[in-house]
Design an enzyme around this catalytic site. Sequence first.
Site, mmCIF file in Angstrom:
data_model
loop_
_atom_site.group_PDB
_atom_site.id
_atom_site.type_symbol
_atom_site.label_atom_id
_atom_site.label_comp_id
_atom_site.label_asym_id
_atom_site.label_seq_id
_atom_site.Cartn_x
_atom_site.Cartn_y
_atom_site.Cartn_z
ATOM 1 N N ASP A 2 46.994 104.120 16.492
ATOM 2 C CA ASP A 2 47.311 104.659 15.118
ATOM 3 C C ASP A 2 46.312 104.356 13.782
ATOM 4 O O ASP A 2 45.845 103.264 13.931
ATOM 5 C CB ASP A 2 48.608 104.115 14.690
ATOM 6 N N ASP B 256 56.289 105.776 9.307
ATOM 7 C CA ASP B 256 54.818 105.631 9.248
ATOM 8 C C ASP B 256 54.762 104.612 7.643
ATOM 9 O O ASP B 256 53.928 104.857 6.890
ATOM 10 C CB ASP B 256 54.026 106.729 8.954
ATOM 11 N N HIS C 130 50.141 100.468 0.221
ATOM 12 C CA HIS C 130 48.913 100.235 -0.235
ATOM 13 C C HIS C 130 49.193 99.719 -1.772
ATOM 14 O O HIS C 130 50.131 100.085 -2.481
ATOM 15 C CB HIS C 130 48.123 101.759 -0.333
HETATM 16 O O1 DOR Z 1 48.659 107.765 5.838
HETATM 17 C C1 DOR Z 1 48.338 107.026 6.612
HETATM 18 N N1 DOR Z 1 48.441 105.682 6.642
HETATM 19 N N2 DOR Z 1 48.338 107.241 8.267
HETATM 20 C C2 DOR Z 1 47.685 106.615 9.196
HETATM 21 O O2 DOR Z 1 47.720 106.969 10.162
HETATM 22 C C3 DOR Z 1 47.536 105.438 8.826
HETATM 23 C C4 DOR Z 1 48.392 104.753 7.460
HETATM 24 C C5 DOR Z 1 47.846 103.370 6.857
HETATM 25 O O3 DOR Z 1 47.481 102.494 7.880
HETATM 26 O O4 DOR Z 1 47.667 103.167 5.888
#
Ligand code: DOR
Length: 450
Positions: free
Chosen positions: A164, A317, A321
Amino acid sequence: MSRAGVPTTRSGSPRELVVKGAHVLDPSAGLDGVMDVRLEGGLVRELGDNLRGARELDASGLHLFPGFVDVHAHWRAPGHEHREDVESGSEAAAAGGFTGVVTMPNTDPVVDRPVVVEGLVRRIERESRVRAYVSAALHVGLAGERLTEMKLLREAGAFCVSDDGLGTQRASVLRSGMQYARAAGLPLILHCEDHSLATGVVHEGKHSALAGVPGTPASAEDVATAAGLILAAETGARVHITHVSTGMSAALVGFFKRLGFADVTADTTPHHLTLTDELVATLDGLFRVNPPLRPDADREAVRAALADGTFDFVATDHAPHAAHEKDLPLQEANPGFLGHETAFAALYTELVLPGKLPLARLVAAMSCAPGRWVGEGGSLAVGSVADLVLVDLSEQWTVGRETLKSKSENSPYRGRRLTGRVAGTIVGGEVVFGRQDTLESSGARFGVRA
Ligand code: DOR
């Protein structure tokens, strides 16, 4: 010894608790009505009327489902704890009604060695409020070249392996990875993305063109989904395709499931079910995510695939951040959305209330099916683990920093008013999250009988 699937929660006390008067809904056990539920020794012990217990939780006015299980989350430990850690990630999960979570390996260091798996399992045992299952990396450094030592990873406590965040660019590596994972007894969670096509930052279409932001075509996902499915069919590996976001990929999953010779499951996310790439027009880095938000036709297709069972689960998911990584123009922002704390409310508001998805189907997709996949939870039948979520379906709330337990605040629903809110979460018979105000306003309260 493999610890795959072993609950790593600090709860599990055998104390008795009777949850009284909630509307119990569990499609897997054929339960749909007001009743009392006795929990003891970490298990569901009895369902019925007028049950009494040493501890009672009056939950009248609330709905009671098997706890939600999220097979796709980034808790960012080790290495990215400025975004999330096991404590805050599991608090966010519990606040969203999740009693089980699979954590993704794109950390720093990557979860690609037994010692990293072991460290994470120990941390989860100490710090997590909910059950958590560690996904190790499919290849070393998630670099797509050398496979990890999957048998050793399993012995160290890995529950599954995944690519992933990046995907696997060479079909030969993916094929061997499936063969090794199968031999090691590990399922795979696949992120399907072809980097030779995925050169943009949003979905390639009208909105990317109008905004002047580089787009990635839907085929970047579809080509990789087709490859993953073909190789799953050939190797017989247990493959879960995660965050499916296009109509074509949904159709491919349906096709392979109907063929019946691949051991395949699939999920889509709350954001792909509720949002579209119109948000690209804001130019706001908050709305960058991978796979990207798609046009309405894809949103409709993934909704249909969830409704008809082509997709087995919803998975969030959950990808925290920090503000300095998201408060940027689309091109510069990190991709990813928070997911745990808004998943149920977003889907209840956007799909169930307008009559697009039955509530029972949502519960099956958030609780029952993913619970079966991880091998625990997802049922309120007598003898099941006592993992439950209490929800107030009438409460309206606005998503904001002050409602979030996550360390980050990159929710695409920030500022939105949603209906349906988690009031309490129970893992192994113990309350790990409770909103007293909601419990009280809906008439629910704890009572300890003498
Ligand atoms: O938008 C995403 N963020 N998609 C991913 O596959 C990884 C994830 C991340 O780890 O921030």
